[in-house]
Design a protein around this motif. Structure first.
Motif: not given
Length: 308
Positions: A95-99
């Motif tokens: 549930g995360m992005g790669l920022c």
């Protein structure tokens, strides 16, 4: 009759109140909390071999409640297309992005061939960002390398002599020319390069902005590191804030690996809000405490500071 009279007298007051309410400006949307990511470096720190695996770091970040992950390029042990897609998939499943993507390169070499090798490396890493769906990539000016040991450089507070017979102006030209060569690839890949206030010619806000302003492209902005100005950081950070596309926030639980700063994160958050920064804050945990406890403590500190 008395009741009718009271209603008659009250009507103008009620009308005035209603008119006053309707005349107010509608409240604008409240700014959403800044999202907090974590660099995989926070777990590995170049020394915790059991926490080097990028996918392991992503799982830990998800369990701890981070919003995104910043990948340290040097931490990757596999750069194949399949490995990069696994990293992207792992972040999605958590549930995360790669920022962000943090790379190591530099352009302050006398040898043009060496500078071109670093340009090629930077372009390759931009293409890796594209493959992983990462929107911004940290770049450096590079440092002179006249102090070989990084530990010794830190003891000298990041200051080192120039290369023999090379002035700052020549060094700035090398960096500006090299980053300009990378712009077409950055635009093609849709990746904003962020020049970090690091060591070398990026040790001061003036140095960072001299390069960014000279390149003058929306594909080169600033990665703002809260822990890389060792004296009087707040005025220096504020100079970079208007052009920041990623903020790296340092914490030092257990004492710093090289030094500790007593940073006022709430003050930094207010300053970023003033400049309408709405991007990610990426934790770079640089303390001696075990990352399994130091990183979640750091998240709590940053959540509190950047919540408003």
């Amino acid at each position: 009759m008395l009741t009718d009279r009271r209603q008659f007298l009250a009507a103008p007051a009620a009308l005035a109140a209603a008119t006053s309410v309707s005349a107010r400006e509608p409240e604008g949307p409240k700014p959403r909390p800044i999202r907090i990511g974590v660099s995989t470096y926070s777990f590995w720190q170049f020394k915790n071999d059991k926490l080097r695996d990028i996918e392991t770091c992503i799982d830990l970040a998800g369990e701890m409640g981070f919003d995104a992950v910043e990948v340290l390029h040097r931490q990757m042990t596999d750069e194949s297309a399949a490995a990069m897609q696994k990293i992207k998939r792992r972040a999605f499943l958590n549930g995360m992005g790669l920022c962000g993507f943090s790379i190591h390169q530099g352009f302050v070499f006398k040898s043009k061939e060496e500078r071109q090798k670093n340009v090629a490396h930077t372009i390759k890493c931009l293409e890796m960002c594209y493959a992983m769906g990462i929107p911004t990539m940290r770049v450096n000016t590079g440092r002179w390398g006249t102090i070989k040991s990084f530990d010794e450089l830190m003891k000298n507070r990041g200051i080192e002599p120039n290369l023999p017979d090379v002035g700052d102006d020549e060094g700035f030209k090398w960096v500006i020319d090299a980053l300009t060569e990378c712009l077409k690839s950055a635009e093609k890949c849709g990746v904003v390069m962020g020049l970090e206030n690091h060591w070398g010619l990026g040790r001061t806000p003036e140095g960072v902005l001299k390069i960014v302003d000279a390149v003058d492209s929306p594909w080169l902005r600033v990665t703002m590191d809260t822990g890389n100005f060792l004296e009087d950081p707040y005025d220096k950070l504020e100079k970079l804030a208007p052009k920041a596309v990623l903020v790296q926030a340092k914490t030092y639980f257990g004492g710093g690996l090289w030094y500790s700063l007593d940073l006022d994160n709430a003050r930094i958050a207010r300053m970023l809000r003033k400049h309408k920064y709405a991007g990610f804050v990426s934790l770079e945990f640089e303390g001696k405490e075990d990352p399994r406890t130091g990183v979640p403590k750091s998240l709590e500190v940053l959540r509190k500071a950047f919540a408003t």
